[in-house]
Design a protein around this motif. Structure first.
Motif, PDB file in Angstrom:
ATOM      1  N   ILE A   5       0.752  -0.993   0.066  1.00  0.00           N
ATOM      2  CA  ILE A   5       0.079   0.084   0.054  1.00  0.00           C
ATOM      3  C   ILE A   5       0.951   1.394  -0.076  1.00  0.00           C
ATOM      4  CG2 ILE A   5      -1.703   1.326   1.388  1.00  0.00           C
ATOM      5  CD1 ILE A   5      -2.801  -1.458   2.360  1.00  0.00           C
ATOM      6  N   ARG A   6       1.893   1.233   0.782  1.00  0.00           N
ATOM      7  CA  ARG A   6       2.982   2.447   0.788  1.00  0.00           C
ATOM      8  C   ARG A   6       3.452   2.586  -0.529  1.00  0.00           C
ATOM      9  NH1 ARG A   6       7.293   1.751   5.372  1.00  0.00           N
ATOM     10  NH2 ARG A   6       8.534   3.180   4.160  1.00  0.00           N
ATOM     11  N   ILE A   7       3.922   1.546  -1.364  1.00  0.00           N
ATOM     12  CA  ILE A   7       4.497   1.524  -2.771  1.00  0.00           C
ATOM     13  C   ILE A   7       3.178   2.305  -3.564  1.00  0.00           C
ATOM     14  CG2 ILE A   7       5.193   0.423  -4.752  1.00  0.00           C
ATOM     15  CD1 ILE A   7       6.228  -1.299  -2.590  1.00  0.00           C
ATOM     16  N   GLU A   8       2.084   1.843  -3.399  1.00  0.00           N
ATOM     17  CA  GLU A   8       1.255   2.499  -4.594  1.00  0.00           C
ATOM     18  C   GLU A   8       0.905   3.816  -4.070  1.00  0.00           C
ATOM     19  OE1 GLU A   8       0.175   0.456  -7.234  1.00  0.00           O
ATOM     20  OE2 GLU A   8       1.722  -0.802  -6.088  1.00  0.00           O
ATOM     21  N   LYS A   9       0.796   4.212  -2.835  1.00  0.00           N
ATOM     22  CA  LYS A   9       0.402   5.640  -2.537  1.00  0.00           C
ATOM     23  C   LYS A   9       1.600   6.521  -2.843  1.00  0.00           C
ATOM     24  CE  LYS A   9      -0.457   8.193   1.521  1.00  0.00           C
ATOM     25  NZ  LYS A   9      -0.422   8.447   2.794  1.00  0.00           N
ATOM     26  N   ALA A  10       2.976   6.160  -2.583  1.00  0.00           N
ATOM     27  CA  ALA A  10       4.134   6.705  -3.053  1.00  0.00           C
ATOM     28  C   ALA A  10       4.036   7.229  -4.591  1.00  0.00           C
ATOM     29  CB  ALA A  10       5.345   6.194  -2.767  1.00  0.00           C
ATOM     30  N   LEU A  11       3.772   6.099  -5.255  1.00  0.00           N
ATOM     31  CA  LEU A  11       3.709   6.255  -7.024  1.00  0.00           C
ATOM     32  C   LEU A  11       2.496   7.197  -7.204  1.00  0.00           C
ATOM     33  CD1 LEU A  11       4.166   2.467  -7.871  1.00  0.00           C
ATOM     34  CD2 LEU A  11       5.833   4.196  -8.255  1.00  0.00           C
ATOM     35  N   ASP A  12       1.407   6.908  -6.540  1.00  0.00           N
ATOM     36  CA  ASP A  12       0.243   7.854  -6.789  1.00  0.00           C
ATOM     37  C   ASP A  12       0.659   9.392  -6.400  1.00  0.00           C
ATOM     38  OD1 ASP A  12      -2.367   8.321  -7.686  1.00  0.00           O
ATOM     39  OD2 ASP A  12      -2.733   8.849  -5.568  1.00  0.00           O
ATOM     40  N   VAL A  13       1.255   9.731  -5.267  1.00  0.00           N
ATOM     41  CA  VAL A  13       1.582  10.992  -5.155  1.00  0.00           C
ATOM     42  C   VAL A  13       2.406  11.686  -6.017  1.00  0.00           C
ATOM     43  CG1 VAL A  13       2.731  12.220  -3.104  1.00  0.00           C
ATOM     44  CG2 VAL A  13       1.044  10.619  -2.531  1.00  0.00           C
ATOM     45  N   ALA A  14       3.530  10.794  -6.358  1.00  0.00           N
ATOM     46  CA  ALA A  14       4.555  11.446  -7.195  1.00  0.00           C
ATOM     47  C   ALA A  14       3.896  11.651  -8.492  1.00  0.00           C
ATOM     48  CB  ALA A  14       5.921  10.351  -7.284  1.00  0.00           C
ATOM     49  N   LEU A  15       3.392  10.636  -9.078  1.00  0.00           N
ATOM     50  CA  LEU A  15       2.580  10.556 -10.367  1.00  0.00           C
ATOM     51  C   LEU A  15       1.547  11.913 -10.569  1.00  0.00           C
ATOM     52  CD1 LEU A  15       2.906   9.155 -13.134  1.00  0.00           C
ATOM     53  CD2 LEU A  15       1.086   7.692 -12.546  1.00  0.00           C
ATOM     54  N   THR A  16       0.770  12.360  -9.490  1.00  0.00           N
ATOM     55  CA  THR A  16      -0.015  13.497  -9.435  1.00  0.00           C
ATOM     56  C   THR A  16       0.625  14.748  -9.748  1.00  0.00           C
ATOM     57  OG1 THR A  16      -1.468  12.043  -7.925  1.00  0.00           O
ATOM     58  CG2 THR A  16      -1.801  14.525  -8.223  1.00  0.00           C
ATOM     59  N   LYS A  17       1.718  14.956  -9.106  1.00  0.00           N
ATOM     60  CA  LYS A  17       2.700  16.184  -9.588  1.00  0.00           C
ATOM     61  C   LYS A  17       3.026  16.221 -10.891  1.00  0.00           C
ATOM     62  CE  LYS A  17       4.801  16.397  -4.770  1.00  0.00           C
ATOM     63  NZ  LYS A  17       3.820  17.260  -4.135  1.00  0.00           N
ATOM     64  N   ALA A  18       3.331  14.953 -11.416  1.00  0.00           N
ATOM     65  CA  ALA A  18       3.570  15.024 -13.009  1.00  0.00           C
ATOM     66  C   ALA A  18       2.491  15.501 -13.841  1.00  0.00           C
ATOM     67  CB  ALA A  18       4.427  13.827 -13.282  1.00  0.00           C
ATOM     68  N   ARG A  32       0.176   7.613 -16.496  1.00  0.00           N
ATOM     69  CA  ARG A  32      -0.712   6.883 -15.476  1.00  0.00           C
ATOM     70  C   ARG A  32      -0.722   5.151 -15.939  1.00  0.00           C
ATOM     71  NH1 ARG A  32      -3.180   7.513 -10.532  1.00  0.00           N
ATOM     72  NH2 ARG A  32      -2.042   9.617 -10.320  1.00  0.00           N
ATOM     73  N   TYR A  33      -0.975   5.359 -17.208  1.00  0.00           N
ATOM     74  CA  TYR A  33      -1.404   4.058 -17.946  1.00  0.00           C
ATOM     75  C   TYR A  33       0.039   3.083 -17.949  1.00  0.00           C
ATOM     76  CZ  TYR A  33      -2.768   0.797 -21.863  1.00  0.00           C
ATOM     77  OH  TYR A  33      -2.954  -0.103 -22.828  1.00  0.00           O
ATOM     78  N   ALA A  34       1.314   3.790 -17.874  1.00  0.00           N
ATOM     79  CA  ALA A  34       2.418   3.066 -18.012  1.00  0.00           C
ATOM     80  C   ALA A  34       2.734   2.375 -16.258  1.00  0.00           C
ATOM     81  CB  ALA A  34       3.639   3.905 -18.276  1.00  0.00           C
ATOM     82  N   VAL A  35       2.071   3.078 -15.359  1.00  0.00           N
ATOM     83  CA  VAL A  35       2.471   2.833 -14.001  1.00  0.00           C
ATOM     84  C   VAL A  35       1.496   2.064 -13.286  1.00  0.00           C
ATOM     85  CG1 VAL A  35       3.278   3.896 -11.626  1.00  0.00           C
ATOM     86  CG2 VAL A  35       4.024   4.783 -13.743  1.00  0.00           C
ATOM     87  N   PHE A  36       0.200   2.251 -13.743  1.00  0.00           N
ATOM     88  CA  PHE A  36      -0.980   1.319 -13.190  1.00  0.00           C
ATOM     89  C   PHE A  36      -1.652   0.857 -13.978  1.00  0.00           C
ATOM     90  CE2 PHE A  36      -0.160   5.320 -10.154  1.00  0.00           C
ATOM     91  CZ  PHE A  36      -0.003   4.430  -8.887  1.00  0.00           C
ATOM     92  N   PRO A  37      -2.700  -0.179 -13.685  1.00  0.00           N
ATOM     93  CA  PRO A  37      -2.489  -0.976 -12.552  1.00  0.00           C
ATOM     94  C   PRO A  37      -1.283  -1.609 -12.164  1.00  0.00           C
ATOM     95  CG  PRO A  37      -3.783  -2.057 -14.029  1.00  0.00           C
ATOM     96  CD  PRO A  37      -3.300  -0.944 -14.699  1.00  0.00           C
ATOM     97  N   ALA A  38      -1.041  -2.042 -10.788  1.00  0.00           N
ATOM     98  CA  ALA A  38       0.163  -2.515 -10.323  1.00  0.00           C
ATOM     99  C   ALA A  38       0.733  -3.933 -11.098  1.00  0.00           C
ATOM    100  CB  ALA A  38       0.218  -2.832  -8.929  1.00  0.00           C
ATOM    101  N   GLY A  39       1.840  -3.917 -11.667  1.00  0.00           N
ATOM    102  CA  GLY A  39       2.479  -5.263 -12.185  1.00  0.00           C
ATOM    103  C   GLY A  39       2.917  -5.795 -10.628  1.00  0.00           C
ATOM    104  N   HIS A  40       3.900  -6.524 -10.635  1.00  0.00           N
ATOM    105  CA  HIS A  40       4.279  -7.337  -9.325  1.00  0.00           C
ATOM    106  C   HIS A  40       5.081  -6.481  -8.489  1.00  0.00           C
ATOM    107  CE1 HIS A  40       2.819 -11.174 -10.516  1.00  0.00           C
ATOM    108  NE2 HIS A  40       3.843 -11.493 -11.372  1.00  0.00           N
ATOM    109  N   ARG A  41       5.480  -5.228  -9.087  1.00  0.00           N
ATOM    110  CA  ARG A  41       6.281  -4.250  -7.923  1.00  0.00           C
ATOM    111  C   ARG A  41       7.328  -5.043  -7.318  1.00  0.00           C
ATOM    112  NH1 ARG A  41       3.670  -0.349 -10.747  1.00  0.00           N
ATOM    113  NH2 ARG A  41       1.619   0.614  -9.778  1.00  0.00           N
ATOM    114  N   ILE A  42       7.938  -6.063  -7.958  1.00  0.00           N
ATOM    115  CA  ILE A  42       9.115  -6.604  -7.395  1.00  0.00           C
ATOM    116  C   ILE A  42      10.336  -5.799  -6.747  1.00  0.00           C
ATOM    117  CG2 ILE A  42      10.937  -8.366  -7.977  1.00  0.00           C
ATOM    118  CD1 ILE A  42       8.867  -9.683  -9.688  1.00  0.00           C
ATOM    119  N   ARG A  43      10.739  -5.021  -7.778  1.00  0.00           N
ATOM    120  CA  ARG A  43      11.828  -3.887  -7.424  1.00  0.00           C
ATOM    121  C   ARG A  43      11.603  -3.004  -6.330  1.00  0.00           C
ATOM    122  NH1 ARG A  43      10.819  -5.503 -11.962  1.00  0.00           N
ATOM    123  NH2 ARG A  43      12.414  -6.473 -13.213  1.00  0.00           N
ATOM    124  N   PRO A  44      10.304  -2.270  -6.322  1.00  0.00           N
ATOM    125  CA  PRO A  44      10.206  -1.312  -5.167  1.00  0.00           C
ATOM    126  C   PRO A  44       9.851  -2.052  -3.827  1.00  0.00           C
ATOM    127  CG  PRO A  44       8.288  -1.294  -6.835  1.00  0.00           C
ATOM    128  CD  PRO A  44       9.468  -2.026  -7.501  1.00  0.00           C
TER     129      PRO A  44
END
Lengths: 289, 289
Positions: A5-18, A32-44
């Motif tokens: 949840i922390r990862i999705e929130k951090a991505l969303d907050v940063a993306l909203t600025k862009a 937004r399409y390139a980042v969401f919905p989530a893949g496995h998010r293995i690296r973050p």
């Protein structure tokens, strides 16, 4: 808060600025399409898990580093899918970005995600020059030249290629950047954590090779058998499926052994064992057995 | 040291790191080809001139900011020339990067230059979190989304476009980033310096429009009449050459008036008058008169 949840929130907050009011609507939608919905998010998830294992003393820095690493991963997928590279029609089970938004916007979305990654780090680490500078350099090293993702991808245009250098740059570099960044975010020594990331990157590459020959497009969300279509090295093709699955297991065991001494060492080892099971799509191991 | 020599040296030192031994030879060659030999270096000269006018207290930071801004400008040219955008065969009087190295390496060279820009800032500003974070954010804002170069370029894919927003994002944003970064590098308030950069960006855009319709490819090193070929707005086409030249003069005068109070205000005003003469290719004003 749960790491996912922390990862999705951090991505969303940063993306909203862009996506601010001045942004061309097509570019904002493509980001937004390139980042969401989530893949496995293995690296973050790896960034976050390492940061927590090292004490988790600076969650804002860990969130920023995790989001940056995922933005850069997404950027590499968007550019990698372009017609001049893999010419992939699908990604994460939906049309690739250039199929959905056209090539110009896909090129620009990748560029803007790279920029956003560094902006996100700068916003998340406001007061510590050593940590901020270190994170920018670690992340830059993982994705740029001479030995990051761009270099890995560029090996595909060379007449002669070292397969080891190719995989190290194209895949393992971002995993090593993820473990090192997670450690540095929590104030630990990033160098001690690179080895774990490199081994996890190797394991991921083996799993990706296995998926490419043994999984269906429905299981992976992308085109199967790309490696043989594109004439790329594939360890599962070379050594056979059973041997490749055994190699994957050995590499995961080595990765787990490479976790440095830290407050959360035992939990991190358990988490890595669980996470690496997600390297293969659900149902694949049973199908392959 | 002469500002021009300092810029070339800073670019060379940073680029050498990206070309390290592990770098695929084609990518390394394309990176150098995209950055050298020098174009006018208008934007990094502006960073340096503003930093000096503000006291020049931190030459390493100014060098890093100047090199970063030029790397990002070069990256935008490499991607802008791609077949899916302008499809330009020439740039700076030689084949464009994708013509010389192929599209895949051109995409990756642009990506790697973006990454290198941020790495260069991190290396040049090791001990000051406020300055480092500020430079990363200023430079990111100038090139990314919602209102930097990527956004400017993305407006070309929109069905309806505000010409002012398009030019502000595609051209003026990097000039504003250059003046703000030069000021911050020297420890001055970057916000006070954005207006100067925006006006210089407007002047550059008018000069570019004049060049596009009035200069030959030999004078500019790129294809002439691109704007009308690509259906883009061009102020010199709309108002006529004489009116456009008068607008250019007025905009330069406004820019000079916008130089904030600083130790080197008079010298900077003189330098800007000289530099803006280089916005038009040599011989063009005479030809147009």
């Amino acid at each position: 808060m749960d790491l996912g949840i922390r990862i999705e929130k951090a991505l969303d907050v940063a993306l909203t600025k862009a996506e601010g009011a001045d942004c061309p609507p097509g570019l904002a939608a493509a980001l937004r399409y390139a980042v969401f919905p989530a893949g496995h998010r293995i690296r973050p998830r790896l960034v976050m898990a390492v940061s927590e294992a090292c004490g988790g003393s600076d969650p804002d820095a860990a969130d920023a580093a995790a989001a940056a690493i995922e933005f850069l991963h997404c950027a590499s997928l968007v550019h990698d899918d372009l017609p001049c590279f893999d010419d992939a029609d699908e990604r994460r089970g939906k049309p690739s970005v250039h199929r959905a938004f056209g090539q110009p916007v896909a090129v620009l979305a990748g560029d803007a995600l790279i920029v956003l990654a560094f902006e996100t780090i700068a916003r998340g680490v406001p007061g510590d020059a050593r940590k901020l500078g270190g994170l920018v350099r670690l992340v830059g090293q993982a994705v740029g030249a001479p030995a990051g993702i761009c270099a890995g991808q560029a090996w595909e245009s060379e007449p002669t290629v070292s397969v080891a250098a190719y995989h190290r740059a194209k895949t393992a570099s971002l995993f090593a950047g993820a473990t090192a960044a997670g450690a540095l975010a929590a104030g630990a020594d990033p160098l001690a954590w690179r080895d774990l990331g490199e081994r996890l990157g190797e394991a991921y590459q083996v799993a990706d090779d296995i998926s490419d020959i043994a999984a269906t497009s429905e299981q992976t969300g992308k085109t199967s058998n790309r490696d043989s279509l594109l004439g790329r090295p594939n360890v599962a093709h070379e050594m056979g499926l059973d041997e490749a699955l055994a190699l994957l297991d050995r590499t995961v065991v080595e990765a787990i052994a490479a976790v440095p001494v830290c407050p959360g060492q035992a939990q991190l080892r358990a988490a890595i064992l669980l996470e690496t099971k997600r390297f293969l799509p659900a149902g694949l191991v049973r199908t392959a057995a």
